[in-house]
Design a protein around this motif. Structure first.
Motif, PDB file in Angstrom:
ATOM      1  N   GLU A   5      -4.542  22.410 -21.592  1.00 49.15           N
ATOM      2  CA  GLU A   5      -5.020  20.774 -21.165  1.00 49.15           C
ATOM      3  C   GLU A   5      -5.701  20.735 -21.241  1.00 49.15           C
ATOM      4  N   TYR A  41      -6.926  18.676 -24.451  1.00 51.50           N
ATOM      5  CA  TYR A  41      -6.046  17.287 -24.695  1.00 51.50           C
ATOM      6  C   TYR A  41      -6.637  16.136 -23.783  1.00 51.50           C
ATOM      7  N   ALA A  42      -6.130  17.050 -22.228  1.00 49.14           N
ATOM      8  CA  ALA A  42      -7.202  16.162 -21.686  1.00 49.14           C
ATOM      9  C   ALA A  42      -8.419  15.503 -21.283  1.00 49.14           C
ATOM     10  N   SER A  47       2.441  24.142 -30.469  1.00 45.50           N
ATOM     11  CA  SER A  47       2.403  23.567 -28.936  1.00 45.50           C
ATOM     12  C   SER A  47       2.979  22.191 -28.998  1.00 45.50           C
ATOM     13  N   TRP A  96       1.795  20.285 -27.481  1.00 38.52           N
ATOM     14  CA  TRP A  96       0.723  19.363 -27.595  1.00 38.52           C
ATOM     15  C   TRP A  96       0.198  18.998 -28.782  1.00 38.52           C
ATOM     16  N   THR A 111     -10.652  29.491 -18.165  1.00 35.69           N
ATOM     17  CA  THR A 111     -11.880  28.555 -18.562  1.00 35.69           C
ATOM     18  C   THR A 111     -13.063  28.842 -19.063  1.00 35.69           C
ATOM     19  N   PRO A 121     -11.436  17.704 -16.941  1.00 38.75           N
ATOM     20  CA  PRO A 121      -9.527  17.199 -16.961  1.00 38.75           C
ATOM     21  C   PRO A 121     -10.180  16.341 -15.154  1.00 38.75           C
ATOM     22  N   ARG A 124      -4.517   9.767 -14.437  1.00 39.52           N
ATOM     23  CA  ARG A 124      -3.476  10.086 -15.066  1.00 39.52           C
ATOM     24  C   ARG A 124      -3.396   9.250 -16.537  1.00 39.52           C
ATOM     25  N   HIS A 166      -1.459  10.293 -21.981  1.00 45.58           N
ATOM     26  CA  HIS A 166      -1.506  11.219 -21.566  1.00 45.58           C
ATOM     27  C   HIS A 166       0.214  11.444 -21.710  1.00 45.58           C
TER      28      HIS A 166
END
Length: 334
Positions: free
Chosen positions: A43, A46-47, A75, A77, A313, A323, A327, A331
């Motif tokens: 996440e 990608y963010a 995934s 993603w 993390t 992040p 949004r 996304h």
């Protein structure tokens, strides 16, 4: 073979050869720096990539989406990241890489709904490489083939709607190329070759903006050869379909001066342009990658490996990797 007889000259020769070697190495292009491998949650990766996309930092976005694929290859993603890399490469005018990304997605996930977008973006990449009619039109032909493929595969989608508009523009471009060649033949006195080009425009590209001029050029060429009936026939077609076009006004004058006055009077107002408008590209009209309703893997994908414990993390001071609360439009699951 170079033979050095004086011992004092050898160090100088060695130094010169070393300098040449260093200069040769300096002339080589530097490789693109890669992100240092550091395991991070999917996440977060990608963010960060989506944040770079929003900021139009395409190269940095490609790096992070590539890390999504490398660190989390099974995934959803990762699947989405391939399309994002393709779009980022497209926006940075790196069309070869964008096409390669789109082809990779199509090969890996041919049954996924997002494959429609991969086909569309590939076609648009060829479309963006179209150049003016005075240059080679290889990309134009590839664009036409791929745009038609989108319409055939996905006829009821927004991609097909945009593809149809672009097909009209591509056909106009190809017709313009034929007209350029035909005019050249006409200037060189090769009238028969010119006629073949102009007839090709009328037969294959009759809905384009070049058809009125092509018909006028046929009238002009046939009169040059003394083929009166052919000249009258093409003049009549021009007058019936384009009575208000300036090209018909010119054809009317030409035929009338030859004692072949057409039955239809011209209704043209204004003057025709002397030059064809250059081909225009507008990336703002390109459709963005689609969002997905829910994170469900496509049936064609390999099953993911057993779930591993989530990676901790990492602590970092880099603000770009945090992040965003909002949004992003990029996304995957809107």
């Amino acid at each position: 073979m170079l033979v050095v007889r004086n011992s004092w000259a050898r160090p100088a020769l060695v130094a010169a050869l070393c300098a040449l070697a260093v200069a040769g190495c300096a002339g080589k292009g530097k490789k693109k720096p890669q992100l240092a491998y550091e395991e991070r949650p999917v996440e977060l990766l990608y963010a960060t990539g989506a944040d770079y996309m929003d900021r139009r930092l395409w190269n940095q976005a490609v790096d992070y989406f590539g890390e999504v694929e490398r660190q989390h290859p099974y995934s959803e993603w990762a699947r989405r990241s391939i399309l994002m890399q393709a779009f980022a490469h497209y926006e940075s005018n790196n069309y070869a890489e964008a096409i390669a990304d789109a082809d990779r997605f199509i090969q890996l996930y041919p049954g996924n709904p997002a494959a429609a977008y991969a086909h569309y973006l590939k076609a648009v990449c060829y479309f963006e490489q179209i150049v003016d009619v005075g240059r080679d039109q290889a990309a134009t032909g590839q664009a036409l083939d791929n745009l038609k493929d989108v319409v055939q595969r996905y006829p009821n989608t927004e991609y097909a709607t945009d593809a149809r508009l672009k097909i009209d523009m591509v056909n106009d471009q190809l017709a313009g190329k034929e007209m350029t060649i035909g005019r050249y033949y006409l200037r060189q006195g090769d009238t028969l070759a010119a006629i073949n080009r102009f007839k090709g425009v009328v037969d294959r590209y009759q809905t384009t903006s070049h058809t009125p001029e092509a018909l006028y050029r046929l009238v002009e060429a046939y009169l040059t050869l003394g083929l009166v009936e052919e000249a009258k026939k093409n003049g009549a077609v021009l007058g019936y379909n384009y009575p208000g076009d300036p090209w018909y006004a010119d054809a009317y004058k030409l035929l009338t001066s030859s004692g072949l006055k057409p039955a239809v009077e011209p209704t043209a107002r204004g003057k025709r342009g002397l030059f064809h408008m250059p081909f225009r590209h507008d990336k703002e009209q390109t459709i963005k990658p689609p969002s997905e309703a829910k994170p469900v893997e496509a049936k064609t994908e390999a099953a993911p490996p057993p779930a591993a414990a989530p990676a901790e993390t990492p602590k970092t001071d880099a603000p770009a990797e945090k992040p965003k609360k909002r949004r992003s439009i990029f996304h995957p699951f809107g």
